[in-house]
Design a protein around this motif. Structure first.
Motif, short mmCIF file in Angstrom:
data_model
loop_
_atom_site.label_atom_id
_atom_site.label_comp_id
_atom_site.label_asym_id
_atom_site.label_seq_id
_atom_site.Cartn_x
_atom_site.Cartn_y
_atom_site.Cartn_z
N UNK A 1 0.85 -1.19 0.00
CA UNK A 1 0.00 0.00 0.00
C UNK A 1 0.88 1.24 0.00
N UNK A 2 0.39 2.31 -0.63
CA UNK A 2 1.14 3.56 -0.57
C UNK A 2 0.58 4.50 0.48
N UNK A 3 -0.31 3.98 1.35
CA UNK A 3 -0.81 4.86 2.42
C UNK A 3 -0.70 4.16 3.77
N UNK A 4 -1.68 3.39 4.19
CA UNK A 4 -1.63 2.77 5.50
C UNK A 4 -1.98 1.28 5.41
N UNK A 5 -1.62 0.56 6.48
CA UNK A 5 -1.82 -0.88 6.51
C UNK A 5 -3.00 -1.26 7.38
N UNK A 6 -2.74 -1.94 8.50
CA UNK A 6 -3.79 -2.30 9.45
C UNK A 6 -4.01 -1.12 10.38
N UNK A 7 -5.24 -0.60 10.38
CA UNK A 7 -5.55 0.63 11.13
C UNK A 7 -6.55 0.27 12.23
N UNK A 8 -6.02 -0.07 13.41
CA UNK A 8 -6.86 -0.53 14.52
C UNK A 8 -7.12 0.54 15.55
N UNK A 9 -7.22 1.77 15.13
CA UNK A 9 -7.59 2.84 16.05
C UNK A 9 -9.10 2.80 16.28
N UNK A 10 -9.56 2.66 17.52
CA UNK A 10 -11.00 2.71 17.78
C UNK A 10 -11.56 4.05 17.30
N UNK A 11 -12.61 3.98 16.48
CA UNK A 11 -13.16 5.19 15.90
C UNK A 11 -14.61 5.35 16.35
N UNK A 12 -15.53 4.66 15.70
CA UNK A 12 -16.95 4.80 16.03
C UNK A 12 -17.51 3.55 16.71
N UNK A 13 -16.66 2.63 17.09
CA UNK A 13 -17.12 1.43 17.77
C UNK A 13 -15.96 0.76 18.47
N UNK A 14 -16.24 -0.03 19.53
CA UNK A 14 -15.16 -0.67 20.29
C UNK A 14 -14.51 -1.80 19.51
N UNK A 15 -13.22 -1.98 19.72
CA UNK A 15 -12.47 -3.07 19.11
C UNK A 15 -12.08 -4.04 20.22
N UNK A 16 -12.53 -5.29 20.07
CA UNK A 16 -12.22 -6.32 21.05
C UNK A 16 -10.84 -6.90 20.82
N UNK A 17 -10.54 -8.05 21.40
CA UNK A 17 -9.20 -8.64 21.28
C UNK A 17 -8.78 -8.83 19.82
N UNK B 1 1.18 9.44 4.81
CA UNK B 1 0.78 8.18 5.44
C UNK B 1 2.01 7.38 5.79
N UNK B 2 1.95 6.09 5.56
CA UNK B 2 3.10 5.25 5.80
C UNK B 2 3.07 4.49 7.10
N UNK B 3 2.01 4.67 7.92
CA UNK B 3 1.90 3.87 9.13
C UNK B 3 1.28 2.52 8.75
N UNK B 4 2.08 1.49 8.80
CA UNK B 4 1.61 0.17 8.35
C UNK B 4 0.95 -0.63 9.46
N UNK B 5 1.20 -0.27 10.70
CA UNK B 5 0.58 -0.97 11.83
C UNK B 5 0.18 0.07 12.87
N UNK B 6 -1.11 0.40 12.91
CA UNK B 6 -1.63 1.44 13.81
C UNK B 6 -2.47 0.74 14.86
#
Length: 451
Positions: free
Chosen positions: A327-343, A361-366
């Protein structure tokens, strides 16, 4: 020899500079078949090659002769094995880990683009060699039948017309032997099967029922949104939204209530359409992603903030086993936004920045929002950022003072001792090549099974 990971819409499986065996295979290579360089002297030539034994890899040397770059396509029995943009005038060897049975096979090496009145043959190539580990013998029961006739095809979804090499029904397809996956699909109760039509599709599912979603034998030219469903299973297929697609997502998963299992699906961003490969808005569902390959994803800060996987609306549990992406922007983006993220459980993941266009960009693991993050386990997770970047600037939280829970980098690994994150992110690419090879996802996908 140095193992290098190249990007591109369909990156090679294991690419090596120089000649010889891989780091994972110290035994000497044995050539079991080859096509001479003279067979590929033009822009589009085909050669039938006889293999005296099963090959584990094939190798070809390519360089740019003239022009400003062109894409090299190597197909084997009408199946694309390598699609690689060549922009260097140095001769480089591309070695692809691809199991090929003994017998006769049709090899085509073609070029796409880069030609002009002054540059009619942009590529310079060497011989194509099929390699086997020392001591490898013929495949029992193999039928060395004659390969297909002249002309080269490229797998884009539907099976190509015309004759192909035949093998007994008991002989497995020529795909690389890969480990079994961690999580099996959920047990379904009286599932409804839906075959997805072409084009952008939004499909509503009953949250009290189970479903099997089939992408079909042809590449799905559009985005797909799945809303609802209890247990939903998607196994195999290729999604390639065209430039005019109205959906900025390859696969959207929302409002499911059970387990959504997505396996063996490839995403292709070659059209230039900016889209997230997988978006999740399912705070009540467990989402399992296995043997996923996403290549050539495009985005930018001013347009679409493209991600490989983004559970923006939440997910009860996110499980990933074997994912490869560029990707030329971002990879896995696990920032809680509009809902909770479990394990979150990430296993065998390699993400590479494809340095085309965005320059942001360039953050591949957020992994967090400030210092708030889901309980996360990292197992064999690799990131390779843009040229000139570092491991500490390719993950989030990064190193430094950006947050109160910075990454701690030790050599080529990054960890987060102040967060509920176990394991580390590793800089670079897996020594054995990408976890998900082109043959390990797509329209011809067959599951390796589950451990």
């Amino acid at each position: 020899m140095r193992i290098v990971r190249f990007g591109g819409p369909v990156a090679a499986l294991v690419l090596a500079l120089g000649v010889g065996s891989s780091l994972a295979d110290p035994a000497p290579d044995r050539i079991v078949g080859s096509a001479p360089a003279s067979a590929f002297a033009g822009n589009h030539h085909v050669k039938v090659v006889r293999l005296v034994a099963r090959a584990d890899r094939l190798a070809v040397r390519i360089r740019l002769r003239c022009g400003k770059g062109t894409t090299a396509l190597l197909t084997l029995d009408r199946r694309t094995v390598v699609r690689r943009r060549i922009a260097t005038r140095r001769l480089r060897e591309i070695t692809v880990a691809f199991v090929t049975p003994a017998g006769r096979h049709r090899v085509a090496l073609t070029s796409r683009g880069g030609t002009s009145a002054r540059c009619r043959r942009p590529l310079g190539t060497g011989a194509v060699r099929f390699l086997a580990r020392d001591g490898a013998g013929p495949v029992s029961g193999q039928n060395p039948s004659t390969g297909a006739g002249p002309g080269a095809g490229e797998v884009t979804g539907a099976a190509p017309a015309g004759p192909t090499t035949t093998m007994p029904a008991s002989t497995p397809p020529a795909v690389s032997a890969r480990p079994k996956l961690t999580w099996a699909p959920p047990t379904l109760s009286s599932p409804t099967t839906i075959t997805v039509a072409q084009g952008d599709q939004r499909i509503s599912l009953d949250t009290t029922k189970d479903y099997i979603i089939k992408l079909g034998s042809a590449t799905h030219a559009g985005g797909l949104g799945l809303s609802g469903g209890r247990n939903v299973v998607v196994i195999g297929g290729r999604i390639a939204p065209p430039a005019g697609s109205g959906l900025a997502v390859g696969l959207g998963i929302s409002n499911a209530t059970g387990t959504v299992h997505v396996e063996g699906v490839s995403f292709d961003g070659a059209s230039g359409r900016e889209f997230d490969a997988i978006q999740i808005n399912a705070p009540k569902a467990t989402v399992q992603l296995e043997n996923i390959r996403a290549t050539g994803l495009r985005g930018s800060y001013d347009t679409n903030h493209t991600d490989v996987v983004q559970p923006w609306g939440g997910v009860a549990r996110l499980r990933i086993d074997r994912l490869t992406a560029t990707t030329n922007y971002q990879g896995i983006f696990n920032q809680p936004d509009q809902g909770p993220i479990g394990p979150v459980d990430l296993r065998h993941v390699d993400l590479a920045y494809d340095n085309v266009g965005a320059k942001t960009g360039g953050y591949l693991l957020w992994l967090s929002n400030g210092c708030s993050t889901a309980t996360t386990a990292l197992t064999e997770v690799y990131v390779k950022g843009r040229p000139g970047s570092s491991l500490g600037s390719t993950v989030w939280p990064p190193t430094g003072q950006a947050t109160n829970c910075p990454a701690v980098v030790s050599g080529t690994t990054a960890g987060w001792p102040s967060l509920p994150i176990t394991g580390v992110a590793r800089w670079g690419a897996p020594a054995g090549g990408s976890f998900v090879l082109p043959a390990d996802a797509g329209t011809a996908y067959r599951s390796p099974g589950y451990s």
